[in-house]
Each structure stands twice: as C-alpha cells, then as structure tokens.
Design a protein around this motif. Structure first.
Motif: not given
Length: 177
Positions: A13, A132, A134, A147
C-alpha cells in the motif's frame, strides 16, 4: 485436533493507504527501491491456495506478460459473471464466505488473499482474515483504491512483527480472537 488453515492478506500500500491509483495503476509501487523480492518468495512457500477478485485477475492477465504467476498453487477467482475455468484458475461464483470457510477447514498450507479491495472488504467484515501483512511504500498518491473501505466493522489486531526491505516497511498483524 487438526489446525485450521489461515487466511492471510499480503499486500502493498502507499503511505496514505491506497493499493492502486483511480485508474488501477501500480506504477507508483514499482518506482520504490526494495530489497530482493521484499520477502515474497519466503511467504509464497507458506501458502498453497490463492484467492483474488476478478479485477485483480484481469489486471494480472493484462499487465504480466510472462506466464501466470501462481501456476504451482490452487488459484480461485471470485466473479459475479459466468467464466470458464482455465488451466491456471477456477472461477467461483458461489458465496465467498461459505467457499472460504470450506477452504479453511481443508488440509493444506495457508491461503493468500492476493487482492481485490471489494473481496478483501467482504473478508474483513466477516472476520475471515487471520493475518495482515501490509508492506508500506514511501509514496503518497492522494487518491485511488483504498486498502480498507469505509463501513460498519471493527477488528482488533496485535503486532506480530516488522521488517524493512530497503524503502519498504512490512507490518505483520494477527487478528485477536
């Protein structure tokens, strides 16, 4: 007692929380200097099943000119349209929650949610995502595909770890039960 498979999100991201620009471009991501493959091959060995939405699948087919990147994994694409399965993917039109819960209860390695903001949103609302991972790029793109979508949900996570890959920072969270 057999351990249930985990549903894991591994995604990159921008610093301001977008996974793509408004026109679904990832050019901003490939401009950032990483380190090796940023831990992807290590993660890839922990999964045997790939889930993605139709838009993500279409992006991969359009933008990746080499062979399909998930050839040696079970790959499922969720789509509202009728599609014919290929050598590499099976298209799923059934309820994503029921289908995913069935997968999580089968023998195997972890399951990777490759992408799709809409698909991810459904998984988060139903509290199906177990971890998660990320990776944040030091880029601000201002607007695009977020996201996390706005909605009525809340998840509590705890930090499992962090790693740096040159300019990228990886945050690894587990969902609190």
């Amino acid at each position: 007692m057999r351990k249930q498979r985990k549903l894991v999100l591994l995604i990159a991201t921008s610093l301001d929380g977008y996974i793509a620009t408004k026109d679904d471009s990832l050019d901003w991501l490939f401009k950032v200097e990483g380190e090796g493959d940023n831990g992807i091959s290590e993660f890839y060995e922990t999964v045997d099943t790939i889930l993605m939405g139709r838009k993500t699948y279409d992006w991969i087919i359009t933008h990746m000119t080499e062979e399909f990147p998930y050839k040696n994994k079970e790959c499922y694409v969720f789509s509202r349209q009728e599609n014919e399965d290929t050598e590499d993917v099976k298209f799923i039109k059934e309820d994503i929650i029921d289908f995913t819960n069935k997968l999580k209860n089968e023998e195997g390695k972890n399951i990777w949610i490759v992408g799709g903001g809409d698909l991810l949103h459904s998984f988060i609302k139903e509290k199906l995502v177990d971890e998660f991972i990320i990776t944040i790029a030091p880029t601000i793109i201002g607007e695009g595909v977020p996201l996390f979508k706005e909605d009525e949900y809340q998840l509590e996570l705890y930090l499992k770890g962090t790693r740096c890959f040159n300019q990228f920072v990886e945050l690894h969270y587990k969902r609190r039960r």
